[in-house]
Scaffold this motif. Structure first.
Motif, short mmCIF file in Angstrom:
data_model
loop_
_atom_site.label_atom_id
_atom_site.label_comp_id
_atom_site.label_asym_id
_atom_site.label_seq_id
_atom_site.Cartn_x
_atom_site.Cartn_y
_atom_site.Cartn_z
N SER A 98 -6.77 -5.55 -57.81
CA SER A 98 -6.51 -4.72 -56.63
C SER A 98 -7.46 -3.52 -56.61
O SER A 98 -7.99 -3.15 -55.55
N PHE B 112 0.72 -3.91 -51.40
CA PHE B 112 0.31 -3.70 -52.79
C PHE B 112 1.48 -3.24 -53.65
O PHE B 112 1.64 -3.67 -54.79
N ALA C 276 -5.46 1.33 -53.60
CA ALA C 276 -4.75 0.06 -53.78
C ALA C 276 -4.19 -0.03 -55.19
O ALA C 276 -3.04 -0.46 -55.40
#
Length: 199
Positions: free
Chosen positions: A27, A107, A35
């Protein structure tokens, strides 16, 4: 003393290289620091819930064989889906883009669900909880201990995000693609292993 010990126990959690580790790095690599922070926040919130479950005496419920089975199956399905996603994912390197609330939530949910629906996370927290409860009879010292463990875990996760951001300039689309494929395979292995262990 309880804070120092708890903090170092939290930092020592780095030895558990599980699926959340790869999710956090990927991420951060692809979408940037924000993120990674969202994933880390999801992880720590799930850890806080684990601690609360232990505190309110629900650890027995969470470790019951039947409940462990369904938690493990849900976790296995989530890991399997993420694994397939990373195997098929296109490697696109972006700058630290602005994340709207929808993406932030996405996320966060990934970090939360991958961590929360892993029965081994509960087992580790139950062990930490029992250790702290036996060593620190004073409720304040015990609370400080648990808070310090969570702080240590969050510190390590945020450090991973920062390091990922520093390494990002050296990551080419080809290398990122290889990393995605490795992550996909690793997540699938974790998925099958989790399903096998709880079956």
């Amino acid at each position: 003393m309880s804070f120092i010990e708890g903090f170092f126990i939290g930092i020592a959690m780095i030895i558990f290289v599980g699926p959340v580790f790869f999710l956090l790095l990927n991420s951060s690599f692809q979408y940037g620091v924000k993120a990674g922070f969202s994933v880390a926040f999801g992880i720590i919130v799930s850890d806080v819930i684990c601690v609360l479950l232990c505190y309110y005496g629900l650890s027995t419920f969470m470790t019951a064989t039947q409940n462990q089975f369904w938690i493990g199956i849900i976790g296995s399905v989530i890991l399997f889906g993420l694994g397939i996603n990373y195997l098929l994912k296109k490697a696109v390197i972006t700058n630290d883009i602005s994340i709207n609330s929808k993406k932030w939530t996405s996320f966060f949910i990934k970090g939360f669900s991958v961590n929360f629906f892993n029965p081994f996370v509960f087992i580790v927290w139950i062990a930490v909880f029992k250790y702290g409860h036996e060593k620190y009879s004073d409720s304040i010292a015990f609370l400080v201990f648990l808070t310090a463990v969570l702080t240590g875990i969050l510190t390590i996760d945020l450090l991973k995000v920062f390091l990922s951001d520093k390494l990002k300039p050296f990551i080419s689309p080809y290398r990122l693609k290889i990393f995605f494929r490795i992550t996909g395979v690793v997540l699938l292995i974790f998925s099958f292993r989790l399903a096998y262990l709880v079956w």
